[in-house]
Design an enzyme around this catalytic site. Structure first.
Site, PDB file in Angstrom:
ATOM      1  N   LYS A  75      19.637 -19.935   8.482  1.00 17.85           N
ATOM      2  CA  LYS A  75      20.783 -19.698   7.602  1.00 17.85           C
ATOM      3  C   LYS A  75      22.065 -20.158   8.298  1.00 17.85           C
ATOM      4  O   LYS A  75      22.242 -19.925   9.497  1.00 17.85           O
ATOM      5  CB  LYS A  75      20.831 -18.195   7.292  1.00 17.85           C
ATOM      6  CG  LYS A  75      21.911 -17.760   6.316  1.00 17.85           C
ATOM      7  CD  LYS A  75      21.785 -16.252   6.071  1.00 17.85           C
ATOM      8  CE  LYS A  75      22.779 -15.715   5.067  1.00 17.85           C
ATOM      9  NZ  LYS A  75      22.622 -14.260   4.840  1.00 17.85           N
ATOM     10  N   SER A 150      22.166 -12.833   0.009  1.00 14.02           N
ATOM     11  CA  SER A 150      22.898 -14.031   0.288  1.00 14.02           C
ATOM     12  C   SER A 150      22.082 -15.150   0.945  1.00 14.02           C
ATOM     13  O   SER A 150      22.511 -16.294   0.925  1.00 14.02           O
ATOM     14  CB  SER A 150      24.081 -13.695   1.203  1.00 14.02           C
ATOM     15  OG  SER A 150      23.620 -13.225   2.452  1.00 14.02           O
ATOM     16  N   SER A 174      20.083  -8.990   1.923  1.00 11.89           N
ATOM     17  CA  SER A 174      20.127 -10.454   1.825  1.00 11.89           C
ATOM     18  C   SER A 174      18.897 -11.198   2.301  1.00 11.89           C
ATOM     19  O   SER A 174      18.810 -12.407   2.127  1.00 11.89           O
ATOM     20  CB  SER A 174      21.334 -10.985   2.578  1.00 11.89           C
ATOM     21  OG  SER A 174      22.473 -10.833   1.774  1.00 11.89           O
TER      22      SER A 174
END
Ligand code: GLN
Length: 468
Positions: A75, A150, A174
């Site tokens: 990420k 997210s 997330s």
């Protein structure tokens, strides 16, 4: 598609010459290109091909790391030296990292190949990956829907086989929520299990780093690699890192708690029925099902959003135009420079959080909001402590619905926040949680089940998940 089911099969195939790691990496690079409409990646590293050659040689020579040849995406809130670290924000669009996050370094040290950095909500604030300066991510199962957030890019990349596995971060869901929306495994470890060094802080007392994968064996393996004490993160734990992979298979029967508060209003009927039939199966397999209560659950979302915004307002103060990334030009004074840089650099949701956080910490409201929320956090933790006196794991839906349509919730922050209603509690309590993909609804959309365990009891989650 892929000729292997998990990392162990992949290694075997490389060793006996059935699979070339270079071809495997170039297969992934091609798939990333072919699926560029998903927008799962912010950056792709073509030098992965060269890495593949080096690691293939190591594998053939018989001396290689635990993750040798595993192709992993990370990420874009995690630092990798000399690579962009944008947090999907315009304020960091041209920023390159000076060092590598401990969790990412540990992957590299075990011979994984980092193929790129995945898209996410800006500074990991969001539940749908619609808050990204790099554009939204599409759900690979149904392109008209969100992948969750997210860590939406990481979940989509794993679900669409653009890599073997991915790292995400989980501050309030997330990892687990996008894993649920995309139909993959996603684990949020105990707070402190994995060093946060090199993770761009959102809410420091909540943030955790964890893996996404298509098999539980790979989740266990990656967790084993990234866990452990790190002198660069004083909140990382000394707790023993067991060989999760070696003891995954067990006949052990668990006591499984079903909290009534997680099956109430707002839960989609198909999600509920799928979870409840999984519970029935567990019962048939000899596990004990216990009805429990987590009485303060109704305060979870409010408490979460007061505390994380407070922490975020402080953490994001460092992005002032002077030290990192974007700086507004032609501003008459220093203070105009700060204001303009932040006003232009941050997106709407990030600004909303900074303002809310600043408000709850302000002199007149600190006691009414921040201090009170800290107290409620303690009560929520006590609910879990009481529950874990009675049961080994707690089973709930991961999300109240399947993946929503793009745009469906993006105009209503509160509706968006409610997508995390079952996941934020684990971060408030600092306990581990996992999403297990357990089925599909009548439209073919993935349904996820969450298991939570007491602090440092990840092994129980992995063992029970393995039986599915
Ligand atoms: N959706 C939640 C939020 O916006 C959780 C985000 C996360 O876990 N990073 O805060």
């Amino acid at each position: 598609m892929l000729s292997y089911k998990n990392h162990y099969e992949k290694l075997e195939q490389i060793k006996n010459g059935k699979l070339s790691l270079r071809e495997n990496v170039s297969f992934f690079l091609n798939r990333i290109k072919e699926n560029s409409h998903l927008n799962a990646f912010n950056f792709v590293f073509d030098e992965s091909l060269g890495k593949a050659d080096q690691i293939e040689t190591k594998i053939k020579s018989g001396s290689y790391g635990k993750l040798a040849g595993m192709v992993i995406a990370v990420k874009d809130v995690l630092a990798l030296k000399d690579k962009p670290l944008t947090c999907s924000s315009n304020i960091l669009r041209n920023f390159k990292s000076l060092y590598t996050a401990t969790a990412v370094q540990k992957l590299i040290d075990e011979d994984a190949i980092i193929i790129g950095k995945t898209n996410c909500d800006e500074f990991a604030m969001g539940s749908s990956n619609e808050n990204s300066a790099f554009g939204k991510v599409l759900n690979p199962i149904d392109n008209s829907r969100v992948p969750g957030g997210s860590s939406g890019g990481s979940a989509a990349a794993v679900a669409a086989f653009l890599c073997d596995a991915a790292l995400g971060t989980d501050t309030g869901g997330s990892i687990r929520q996008p894993a649920s929306f995309c139909g993959v495994y996603g684990l949020k470890p105990t707070y402190g299990r994995v060093s946060r060094y090199g993770l761009t802080a959102y809410a420091s007392s909540f943030d955790s780093i964890g893996p996404f994968a298509n098999s539980i064996d790979e989740i266990a393996l990656i967790l084993e690699v990234i866990s452990g004490k790190d002198e660069n993160d004083s909140t990382s734990s000394e707790a023993e890192v067991v060989d999760f992979t070696k003891i995954l298979d067990t006949d052990k029967k668990f006591r499984i708690g079903i909290p009534k508060e997680y099956f109430g209003e707002g839960l989609d009927a198909e999600v509920r029925n799928t979870i409840l039939s999984a519970v029935e199966k567990l019962k048939e397999n000899g596990h004990t099902i216990v009805n429990i209560s987590l009485p303060h659950s109704e305060y979870t979302i409010a408490t979460y959003y007061i505390l994380v915004t407070a922490e975020a307002s402080s953490n994001l103060a460092r992005f002032d135009g002077a030290r990192y990334g974007f700086r507004a030009d032609k501003t008459p004074t220093l203070s105009d420079m700060y204001v303009e840089s932040r006003s232009e650099g941050f997106g709407t949701e990030v600004k909303r959080r900074i303002m809310l956080g600043t408000y709850v910490l302000s002199a007149g409201y600190y006691d009414a909001y921040y201090r009170k929320a800290q107290r409620v956090r303690r009560l929520l933790k006590q609910d879990f402590d009481n529950a874990f006196n009675e049961v080994d794991v707690i089973l709930t839906p991961t999300t109240p619905t399947v993946a929503v349509k793009i745009g469906e919730k993006s105009d209503d922050p509160l509706e968006m926040y409610l997508m995390d209603i079952y996941t934020t509690s684990a971060n408030l309590a600092g306990i581990p949680g996992i999403n297990i993909p357990i089925g599909k609804n009548s439209e073919g959309l993935p349904i996820g089940m969450q298991l939570m365990a007491n602090q440092f009891d990840e092994l129980k989650l992995l063992q029970l998940a393995k039986t599915f």
